[in-house]
Design an enzyme around this catalytic site. Structure first.
Site, PDB file in Angstrom:
ATOM      1  N   ILE A  17      -8.520   0.879   8.548  1.00  0.00           N
ATOM      2  CA  ILE A  17      -9.657   1.483   7.853  1.00  0.00           C
ATOM      3  C   ILE A  17     -10.513   0.413   7.166  1.00  0.00           C
ATOM      4  CG2 ILE A  17      -8.674   2.049   5.590  1.00  0.00           C
ATOM      5  CD1 ILE A  17     -10.637   4.410   7.870  1.00  0.00           C
ATOM      6  N   ALA A  18      -9.872  -0.692   6.799  1.00  0.00           N
ATOM      7  CA  ALA A  18     -10.626  -1.824   6.243  1.00  0.00           C
ATOM      8  C   ALA A  18     -11.627  -2.311   7.289  1.00  0.00           C
ATOM      9  CB  ALA A  18      -9.673  -2.948   5.850  1.00  0.00           C
ATOM     10  N   SER A  38      -6.105 -10.937   2.365  1.00  0.00           N
ATOM     11  CA  SER A  38      -4.969 -10.398   3.105  1.00  0.00           C
ATOM     12  C   SER A  38      -3.709 -11.060   2.578  1.00  0.00           C
ATOM     13  CB  SER A  38      -5.154 -10.725   4.595  1.00  0.00           C
ATOM     14  OG  SER A  38      -3.980 -10.431   5.315  1.00  0.00           O
ATOM     15  N   ARG A  39      -2.557 -10.446   2.885  1.00  0.00           N
ATOM     16  CA  ARG A  39      -1.304 -11.106   2.523  1.00  0.00           C
ATOM     17  C   ARG A  39      -1.091 -12.334   3.403  1.00  0.00           C
ATOM     18  NH1 ARG A  39       2.502  -6.415   3.916  1.00  0.00           N
ATOM     19  NH2 ARG A  39       0.927  -6.390   5.544  1.00  0.00           N
ATOM     20  N   TYR A  60      -4.347 -11.418  -2.123  1.00  0.00           N
ATOM     21  CA  TYR A  60      -5.239 -10.481  -2.812  1.00  0.00           C
ATOM     22  C   TYR A  60      -5.667 -11.061  -4.164  1.00  0.00           C
ATOM     23  CZ  TYR A  60      -3.291  -7.128   0.579  1.00  0.00           C
ATOM     24  OH  TYR A  60      -2.898  -6.473   1.725  1.00  0.00           O
ATOM     25  N   HIS A  81      -1.963   1.278  -3.856  1.00  0.00           N
ATOM     26  CA  HIS A  81      -3.295   1.486  -4.438  1.00  0.00           C
ATOM     27  C   HIS A  81      -3.297   1.188  -5.930  1.00  0.00           C
ATOM     28  CE1 HIS A  81      -4.699   4.345  -0.980  1.00  0.00           C
ATOM     29  NE2 HIS A  81      -4.487   3.113  -0.592  1.00  0.00           N
ATOM     30  N   LYS A  99      -8.219   7.011  -0.219  1.00  0.00           N
ATOM     31  CA  LYS A  99      -7.366   8.171  -0.452  1.00  0.00           C
ATOM     32  C   LYS A  99      -6.009   7.886   0.170  1.00  0.00           C
ATOM     33  CE  LYS A  99      -6.594   9.823   3.103  1.00  0.00           C
ATOM     34  NZ  LYS A  99      -5.982   9.356   4.401  1.00  0.00           N
ATOM     35  N   ARG A 167       3.349   2.942   8.006  1.00  0.00           N
ATOM     36  CA  ARG A 167       2.685   3.499   6.819  1.00  0.00           C
ATOM     37  C   ARG A 167       2.770   5.028   6.776  1.00  0.00           C
ATOM     38  NH1 ARG A 167      -1.826   5.814   5.517  1.00  0.00           N
ATOM     39  NH2 ARG A 167      -2.893   5.820   7.506  1.00  0.00           N
ATOM     40  N   ASP A 180      -1.399  11.569   3.351  1.00  0.00           N
ATOM     41  CA  ASP A 180      -2.250  11.029   4.412  1.00  0.00           C
ATOM     42  C   ASP A 180      -3.335  12.013   4.837  1.00  0.00           C
ATOM     43  OD1 ASP A 180      -2.649   8.616   6.044  1.00  0.00           O
ATOM     44  OD2 ASP A 180      -2.590  10.083   7.657  1.00  0.00           O
TER      45      ASP A 180
HETATM   46  N1  LIG Z   1     -11.053   7.282   5.238  1.00  0.00           N
HETATM   47  C1  LIG Z   1     -10.365   7.493   6.344  1.00  0.00           C
HETATM   48  O1  LIG Z   1     -10.810   8.143   7.298  1.00  0.00           O
HETATM   49  C2  LIG Z   1      -9.018   6.898   6.459  1.00  0.00           C
HETATM   50  C3  LIG Z   1      -8.429   6.806   7.718  1.00  0.00           C
HETATM   51  C4  LIG Z   1      -7.182   6.183   7.809  1.00  0.00           C
HETATM   52  C5  LIG Z   1      -6.566   5.716   6.665  1.00  0.00           C
HETATM   53  N2  LIG Z   1      -7.154   5.847   5.447  1.00  0.00           N
HETATM   54  C6  LIG Z   1      -6.503   5.364   4.226  1.00  0.00           C
HETATM   55  O2  LIG Z   1      -6.669   3.942   4.201  1.00  0.00           O
HETATM   56  C7  LIG Z   1      -5.490   3.330   3.677  1.00  0.00           C
HETATM   57  C8  LIG Z   1      -4.963   2.338   4.691  1.00  0.00           C
HETATM   58  O3  LIG Z   1      -4.732   3.009   5.899  1.00  0.00           O
HETATM   59  P1  LIG Z   1      -4.812   2.242   7.331  1.00  0.00           P
HETATM   60  O4  LIG Z   1      -4.658   3.292   8.358  1.00  0.00           O
HETATM   61  O5  LIG Z   1      -5.974   1.327   7.379  1.00  0.00           O
HETATM   62  O6  LIG Z   1      -3.444   1.405   7.247  1.00  0.00           O
HETATM   63  P2  LIG Z   1      -3.009   0.106   8.071  1.00  0.00           P
HETATM   64  O7  LIG Z   1      -3.817  -0.024   9.314  1.00  0.00           O
HETATM   65  O8  LIG Z   1      -1.541   0.176   8.166  1.00  0.00           O
HETATM   66  O9  LIG Z   1      -3.438  -1.075   7.105  1.00  0.00           O
HETATM   67  C9  LIG Z   1      -2.938  -1.209   5.826  1.00  0.00           C
HETATM   68  C10 LIG Z   1      -3.126  -2.645   5.364  1.00  0.00           C
HETATM   69  O10 LIG Z   1      -2.649  -2.748   4.026  1.00  0.00           O
HETATM   70  C11 LIG Z   1      -2.189  -4.041   3.787  1.00  0.00           C
HETATM   71  N3  LIG Z   1      -0.885  -3.985   3.113  1.00  0.00           N
HETATM   72  C12 LIG Z   1      -0.632  -4.404   1.853  1.00  0.00           C
HETATM   73  N4  LIG Z   1       0.641  -4.224   1.524  1.00  0.00           N
HETATM   74  C13 LIG Z   1       1.235  -3.704   2.611  1.00  0.00           C
HETATM   75  C14 LIG Z   1       2.572  -3.346   2.893  1.00  0.00           C
HETATM   76  N5  LIG Z   1       3.565  -3.497   1.998  1.00  0.00           N
HETATM   77  N6  LIG Z   1       2.853  -2.846   4.118  1.00  0.00           N
HETATM   78  C15 LIG Z   1       1.881  -2.683   5.028  1.00  0.00           C
HETATM   79  N7  LIG Z   1       0.585  -3.030   4.806  1.00  0.00           N
HETATM   80  C16 LIG Z   1       0.269  -3.548   3.613  1.00  0.00           C
HETATM   81  C17 LIG Z   1      -2.116  -4.764   5.140  1.00  0.00           C
HETATM   82  O11 LIG Z   1      -3.177  -5.702   5.160  1.00  0.00           O
HETATM   83  P3  LIG Z   1      -2.891  -7.294   5.112  1.00  0.00           P
HETATM   84  O12 LIG Z   1      -1.789  -7.523   6.088  1.00  0.00           O
HETATM   85  O13 LIG Z   1      -4.174  -7.879   5.476  1.00  0.00           O
HETATM   86  O14 LIG Z   1      -2.482  -7.645   3.707  1.00  0.00           O
HETATM   87  C18 LIG Z   1      -2.354  -3.678   6.162  1.00  0.00           C
HETATM   88  O15 LIG Z   1      -3.075  -4.126   7.260  1.00  0.00           O
HETATM   89  C19 LIG Z   1      -4.554   4.487   3.329  1.00  0.00           C
HETATM   90  O16 LIG Z   1      -4.767   4.825   2.000  1.00  0.00           O
HETATM   91  C20 LIG Z   1      -5.029   5.618   4.227  1.00  0.00           C
HETATM   92  O17 LIG Z   1      -4.729   6.906   3.728  1.00  0.00           O
HETATM   93  C21 LIG Z   1      -8.372   6.419   5.333  1.00  0.00           C
END
Ligand SMILES: NC(=O)c1ccc[n+]([C@@H]2O[C@H](COP(=O)([O-])OP(=O)(O)OC[C@H]3O[C@@H](n4cnc5c(N)ncnc54)[C@H](OP(=O)(O)O)[C@@H]3O)[C@@H](O)[C@H]2O)c1
Length: 331
Positions: A17-18, A38-39, A60, A81, A99, A167, A180
């Site tokens: 999502i980033a 990023s980590r 971070y 978060h 969220k 996740r 989620d």
């Molecule tokens: N708005 C929307 O439509 C939408 C859609 C999907 C998700 N989301 C929300 O966005 C957030 C992230 O979701 P995502 O799907 O992007 O997740 P993701 O692809 O798994 O990415 C999460 C990122 O968080 C970082 N991170 C920090 N501590 C971590 C840990 N202990 N374990 C794993 N990752 C860690 C990592 O980045 P680094 O490795 O770079 O540190 C990882 O790439 C959640 O809150 C989710 O509910 C929103």
């Protein structure tokens, strides 16, 4: 802050999502995609390369310490978060946080208090609220186009093909359907009616201990009722219905970012087109920047008091299921 100055964004995490918001921000008027943290240094480099972000940090903490970053987008798992938002606020940054806002209401309260103490903007990235169809829906409800809304029915479900440590399913990362996807219908009902007075639910807890799907019943003392379904286990119709005393509004799949509303009334159906370009997450970014420029500490569309009340509702459901995340802050 000057109304013409660009708002400089820092992206915290390099996940899915980033990437989506970065893709939007790089072409959004008034935004500058300045830094990513990023980590892992390699991941920050690769992400920066992909989205044209000049400053790339392998932690971070370094991102938060960049004096030129105005606002940090926290896009880590739900479990993080709280700590990541506190890190950014302590460093004097405005924050847009994905969220679900935190594990629970206690963390949410601390985050809000910190933002107020530091006089910084803070908002939950409930992007769907800012989309044109939601803006139009609020107008139509204000005009009582279907009379008084008495029943709401919303579903949000898909079948997650995810590993137990991912996740979505890992309790350590506050996985599960409620945080989620369930947060969307809960937030939607809150947007229309505010905080519910009575809560009931059924849940299916999966092998990792988190909720794979649930049915949520929200009641109000005057008899208004909502039935919500969220699932990581079963694909659903992903539609929303608001039933009123004089007709109903259907928001077809995918209701949370639909580009049409259907008004069913008097045996007729009227289609209301609500188109928008791009991903749709630009609207929450525009709201963030407009609030920061205006010196506002929160958004009137997604106020912090409502984010807190949504977390309280979700806490109450989890209490019914005995679901506690291992890393959540407890009193
Ligand atoms: N708005 C929307 O439509 C939408 C859609 C999907 C998700 N989301 C929300 O966005 C957030 C992230 O979701 P995502 O799907 O992007 O997740 P993701 O692809 O798994 O990415 C999460 C990122 O968080 C970082 N991170 C920090 N501590 C971590 C840990 N202990 N374990 C794993 N990752 C860690 C990592 O980045 P680094 O490795 O770079 O540190 C990882 O790439 C959640 O809150 C989710 O509910 C929103």
């Amino acid at each position: 802050m000057d109304g013409m100055e660009k708002i400089r964004w820092g992206i915290l995490s390099t996940g899915r999502i980033a990437g989506r918001l970065s893709d939007t921000l790089r072409t959004l008027e008034g935004a500058e995609l300045l830094a990513v943290g990023s980590r892992s240094r390699d991941s920050a480099e690769a992400f920066g390369e992909r989205y044209g972000i000049p400053r790339r940090y392998g932690s971070y903490e370094e991102l938060a310490a960049d004096p030129d970053v105005d606002v940090i987008y926290v896009a880590s798992p739900h479990s993080h978060h709280y700590v990541h938002t506190m890190l950014a606020l302590e460093a004097g940054k405005h924050v847009l946080v994905e969220k679900s806002f935190a594990h629970n209401a206690l963390e949410t309260r601390h985050m809000i208090e910190k933002a107020r103490e530091k006089k910084l903007f803070l908002m939950e990235a409930m992007w769907t609220r800012f989309l044109p169809h939601m803006v139009r829906l609020r107008e139509l409800l204000g005009e009582q186009v279907i009379g008084e809304v008495r029943l709401i029915q919303v579903s949000m479900g898909f079948r997650a093909q995810a590993a137990p440590e991912s996740r979505l399913l890992n309790p350590e990362l506050a996985g599960g359907a409620l945080l989620d996807v369930g947060v969307y219908p809960v937030s939607f009902t809150s947007m229309v009616w505010g905080r519910p007075e009575r809560l009931d639910s059924q849940v299916y807890l999966g092998p990792t201990g988190v909720d794979l799907q649930e049915t949520l019943l929200l009641g109000y003392l005057d008899g208004r009722l909502a039935t919500l379904i969220s699932s990581l286990h079963t694909p659903t119709n992903v539609a929303a219905y608001l039933f009123g005393t004089e007709g109903y509004i259907e928001i077809p799949k995918p209701w949370y970012h639909s580009q049409v509303l259907l008004i069913h009334k008097g045996g007729q159906t009227t289609s209301v087109a609500c188109p928008y370009p791009g991903h749709g997450d630009q609207f929450q970014a525009l709201e963030t920047m407009s609030c920061i420029r205006a010196g506002k500490l929160e958004s009137a569309v997604m106020p912090l008091s409502e984010t807190l009340s949504i977390m309280q509702t979700m806490d109450a459901f989890r209490a019914q299921w005995g679901l506690v995340y291992p890393n959540e802050l407890r009193a």
